[in-house]
Design a protein around this motif. Structure first.
Motif, PDB file in Angstrom:
ATOM      1  N   UNK A 184      81.513 -11.457  19.590  1.00 31.53           N
ATOM      2  CA  UNK A 184      80.640 -12.399  20.287  1.00 31.53           C
ATOM      3  C   UNK A 184      79.169 -12.114  19.997  1.00 31.53           C
ATOM      4  N   UNK A 185      78.819 -10.849  19.923  1.00 29.03           N
ATOM      5  CA  UNK A 185      77.425 -10.498  19.619  1.00 29.03           C
ATOM      6  C   UNK A 185      77.059 -10.923  18.197  1.00 29.03           C
ATOM      7  N   UNK A 186      77.986 -10.694  17.259  1.00 31.40           N
ATOM      8  CA  UNK A 186      77.754 -11.120  15.874  1.00 31.40           C
ATOM      9  C   UNK A 186      77.625 -12.642  15.804  1.00 31.40           C
ATOM     10  N   UNK A 187      78.502 -13.336  16.531  1.00 29.34           N
ATOM     11  CA  UNK A 187      78.447 -14.800  16.543  1.00 29.34           C
ATOM     12  C   UNK A 187      77.124 -15.295  17.130  1.00 29.34           C
TER      13      UNK A 187
ATOM     14  N   UNK B 170      70.583 -11.184  25.315  1.00 28.69           N
ATOM     15  CA  UNK B 170      70.423 -10.811  26.725  1.00 28.69           C
ATOM     16  C   UNK B 170      71.236 -11.735  27.630  1.00 28.69           C
ATOM     17  N   UNK B 171      71.202 -13.029  27.313  1.00 31.26           N
ATOM     18  CA  UNK B 171      71.985 -13.995  28.097  1.00 31.26           C
ATOM     19  C   UNK B 171      73.476 -13.719  27.960  1.00 31.26           C
ATOM     20  N   UNK B 172      73.927 -13.414  26.730  1.00 33.28           N
ATOM     21  CA  UNK B 172      75.334 -13.091  26.501  1.00 33.28           C
ATOM     22  C   UNK B 172      75.753 -11.870  27.311  1.00 33.28           C
ATOM     23  N   UNK B 173      74.916 -10.821  27.306  1.00 33.06           N
ATOM     24  CA  UNK B 173      75.231  -9.594  28.051  1.00 33.06           C
ATOM     25  C   UNK B 173      75.327  -9.883  29.548  1.00 33.06           C
TER      26      UNK B 173
ATOM     27  N   UNK C 133      74.296 -21.795  32.829  1.00 30.79           N
ATOM     28  CA  UNK C 133      74.454 -20.591  32.017  1.00 30.79           C
ATOM     29  C   UNK C 133      74.583 -20.952  30.534  1.00 30.79           C
ATOM     30  N   UNK C 134      75.357 -21.996  30.246  1.00 31.82           N
ATOM     31  CA  UNK C 134      75.533 -22.407  28.850  1.00 31.82           C
ATOM     32  C   UNK C 134      74.253 -23.063  28.313  1.00 31.82           C
ATOM     33  N   UNK C 135      73.551 -23.791  29.178  1.00 33.37           N
ATOM     34  CA  UNK C 135      72.265 -24.362  28.775  1.00 33.37           C
ATOM     35  C   UNK C 135      71.328 -23.275  28.269  1.00 33.37           C
ATOM     36  N   UNK C 136      71.256 -22.197  29.061  1.00 36.96           N
ATOM     37  CA  UNK C 136      70.340 -21.105  28.717  1.00 36.96           C
ATOM     38  C   UNK C 136      70.758 -20.427  27.412  1.00 36.96           C
ATOM     39  N   UNK C 137      72.070 -20.200  27.244  1.00 37.86           N
ATOM     40  CA  UNK C 137      72.560 -19.506  26.050  1.00 37.86           C
ATOM     41  C   UNK C 137      72.344 -20.353  24.790  1.00 37.86           C
ATOM     42  N   UNK C 138      72.781 -21.608  24.825  1.00 35.07           N
ATOM     43  CA  UNK C 138      72.665 -22.475  23.647  1.00 35.07           C
ATOM     44  C   UNK C 138      71.201 -22.772  23.338  1.00 35.07           C
ATOM     45  N   UNK C 139      70.363 -22.926  24.367  1.00 39.39           N
ATOM     46  CA  UNK C 139      68.931 -23.172  24.134  1.00 39.39           C
ATOM     47  C   UNK C 139      68.294 -22.008  23.380  1.00 39.39           C
ATOM     48  N   UNK C 140      68.676 -20.797  23.772  1.00 40.56           N
ATOM     49  CA  UNK C 140      68.138 -19.610  23.080  1.00 40.56           C
ATOM     50  C   UNK C 140      68.588 -19.589  21.623  1.00 40.56           C
TER      51      UNK C 140
END
Length: 584
Positions: free
Chosen positions: A349-352, A266-269, A248-255
């Protein structure tokens, strides 16, 4: 019998059972064997690291008549009574609820009487920092002149709240956070003993969530066993701890690193929709970014702490430069502070997320600036040449002066010069008093110091090293200029380094930050400026006499004895392994 929590059932009963505190337990065992025990001890350290357990083991070992190598037998009547908490001569007190002057006076009065059932009367005062000022004063006289055969063991998680007059009358032992691998190994041993199947990766998730506390780890493991269906799985551990999987973190940080804002949101949501708590999510992201840095610098060390690493994580660590990771850590840290006092954490979190995804673009543009500018330069020069050639042809045909070619403006790629101001005077001030002993003292505890810092502070100091140290100052060289600049402005980092070094090495210097690139020039400049110093200013002359006796200098006529003084002084400050002597 009613069910007991794992951390109670598996509480350490021998010094060798205490996990991750080998230096402390060995010292206490030796003191008991050699009969050199003190009248008062102070056990400090984070929660769940074995302070109270070690105190009770010490009480058993010192009173056990069948003790072997400083370890209690745990079979005699005295050991069993202490374990069950029914021996009158071992008194365990919670200072949080007994913090008044009267309670301490009562202890002081009863301590005068000799032990009745054991050889020593042992008082274990837990959370001693909760005592009032009056209570500390009442305890002070007893600690200064204790009755015979009475031992006080004070335990606390906050030693800075204890008066120095109390600390100076005790032997202090600092319990450190337990390593993730040690926690995992101990949990694996317990699960095998109680016949519960498990996935190893699940134990790593629990170990990291415990943050160095064995009690916390066993409490989480207890919850996970109750939640699971006959087997402790990775999914169960993730659900109980609220942690994120590496995928999950791989996908978020990669994006974010790819600059894909929409996919990152989308990943954050999706992550928040699955029930992950915002603050826990930020902690996991900070640890993930820390892991990226550690994998770049020390992959084997990270593998021991985390276990299996995904291929996407390894690929991301190879593609992301360190400065980008520092930038991400800074954004996440600021967001973590922002959401402390808000009910709308998701907005922050969305702003970040947008900041993380957008922050990659300036870096990409910087990398492309040079070739783009070079292309513009070439095009401009080609246009100017074509115009000059046309004018030359006209001049030959008409025999008249051609119109002067209008200057063509060219753009050149200019590299931004460093704006960081190196504190040269402060560096020289440290070097004037620097010694090799001070530097080696810091280097010996540097790894332990990093473990005591926060995640962000540890990330900043990971790419740095101490290069010079004196009685009052410490020069730290940073690999990256941007990190050096932030360290200069970070008062919390400097205070944490000051306090933790004081605990580890009884040494509390002021930190001076420089870049590794500037260090050789500063060192050479300092040596050059001080080459004419007299013998009275040279230190460790006798120890340095056997080292190399020539130093590179522009003045070839410099007398031999002056050269020797310069070399001696350089070796005394930096150590022989850091001084390179070149015959000119």
């Amino acid at each position: 019998m009613a069910y007991q929590a794992l951390y109670r059932v598996w509480r350490s009963q021998r010094f060798d059972d205490v996990v991750g505190q080998k230096a402390i337990t060995q010292t206490l065992k030796n003191a008991i064997v050699q009969k050199k025990t003190s009248h008062a001890y102070l056990f400090t350290g984070p929660r769940g690291t074995g302070k109270t357990s070690a105190a009770k083991i010490f009480a058993k070992a010192i009173n056990c008549k069948h003790s072997v190598d400083g370890e209690p037998c745990n079979e005699c009547e005295t050991c069993i009574a202490i374990t069950e908490g029914r021996l009158n001569d071992v008194i365990e007190i919670d200072a949080a609820s007994n913090n008044g002057v009267e309670e301490i006076r009562d202890i002081r009065d009863k301590a005068k009487y000799a032990p009745t059932q054991a050889e020593y009367k042992v008082y274990i005062i837990d959370e001693v920092h909760m005592l009032s000022t009056g209570a500390f004063n009442a305890l002070l006289k007893t600690l200064e002149e204790p009755p015979q055969n009475v031992i006080f063991i004070l335990a606390t998680t906050e030693p800075h709240k204890i008066p120095l007059t109390i600390i100076s009358r005790t032997q202090r032992f600092d319990f450190k956070r337990i390593g993730t691998q040690d926690i995992v190994d101990h949990m694996a041993y317990i699960l095998k003993q109680i016949n519960v199947a498990f996935e190893e990766q699940a134990l790593y998730v629990i170990g990291r969530a415990a943050e160095g506390g064995m009690r916390d780890a066993l409490s989480i493991l207890d919850q996970t066993i109750s939640f699971s269906d006959e087997k402790v799985t990775l999914t169960d551990a993730m659900q109980v701890t609220g942690s994120l999987t590496y995928e999950m973190m791989d996908q978020y940080i990669s994006s974010c690193t790819a600059g894909d804002v929409e996919k990152a949101l989308e990943t954050l949501e999706s992550i928040l929709g699955s029930g992950k708590e915002a603050r826990r999510f930020l902690e996991d992201l900070l640890l993930y970014c820390r892991d990226l840095l550690m994998f770049q610098q020390a992959p084997k060390l990270l593998a021991e702490k985390v276990g299996n690493l995904t291929d996407q994580f390894k690929e991301l660590a190879g593609q992301t430069n360190a400065e980008k990771i520092y930038q991400m850590i800074q954004i996440l840290s600021e967001t973590q502070n922002d959401i402390r006092f808000t009910n709308n954490a998701n907005i922050y979190l969305e702003v970040a997320t947008v900041k993380l995804a957008k922050s990659v673009k300036p870096a990409m543009m910087t990398n492309e600036t040079a070739p783009q500018a070079a292309t513009e330069d070439i095009s401009a020069l080609q246009q100017q040449i074509e115009q000059l050639q046309k004018e030359l042809i006209d001049l030959k045909k008409n025999g008249v002066a051609a119109k002067e070619a209008e200057p063509v403006k060219t753009t050149r790629a200019t590299s931004s010069k460093s704006t960081l101001r190196i504190p040269t005077e402060m560096v020289y001030k440290v070097l004037n008093e620097a010694t090799k002993d001070h530097l080696m003292n810091v280097k010996n505890v540097w790894d332990d110091l990093l473990q005591m810092m926060s995640v962000t502070q540890r990330a900043m100091l990971k790419a740095s090293e101490p290069v010079a140290a004196g009685p009052k100052g410490l020069v730290v060289a940073f690999e990256y200029e941007i990190v050096c600049g932030r360290a200069m402005e970070d008062e919390e980092l400097q205070l944490a380094l000051h306090n933790n070094l004081s605990r580890l090495a009884n040494y509390a210097p002021e930190m001076v930050c420089i870049t590794k690139e500037s260090w050789p020039k500063l060192r050479q400049s300092f040596i050059s400026q001080n080459k004419d110093l007299g013998n009275e200013q040279a230190t460790n002359e006798q120890d340095a006499a056997s080292e190399s006796t020539h130093l590179l200098t522009d003045e070839e006529e410099l007398p031999q004895e002056v050269n020797n003084q310069v070399v001696d002084e350089a070796i005394a400050i930096f150590g022989s392994e850091l001084v390179e002597v070149i015959n000119d």
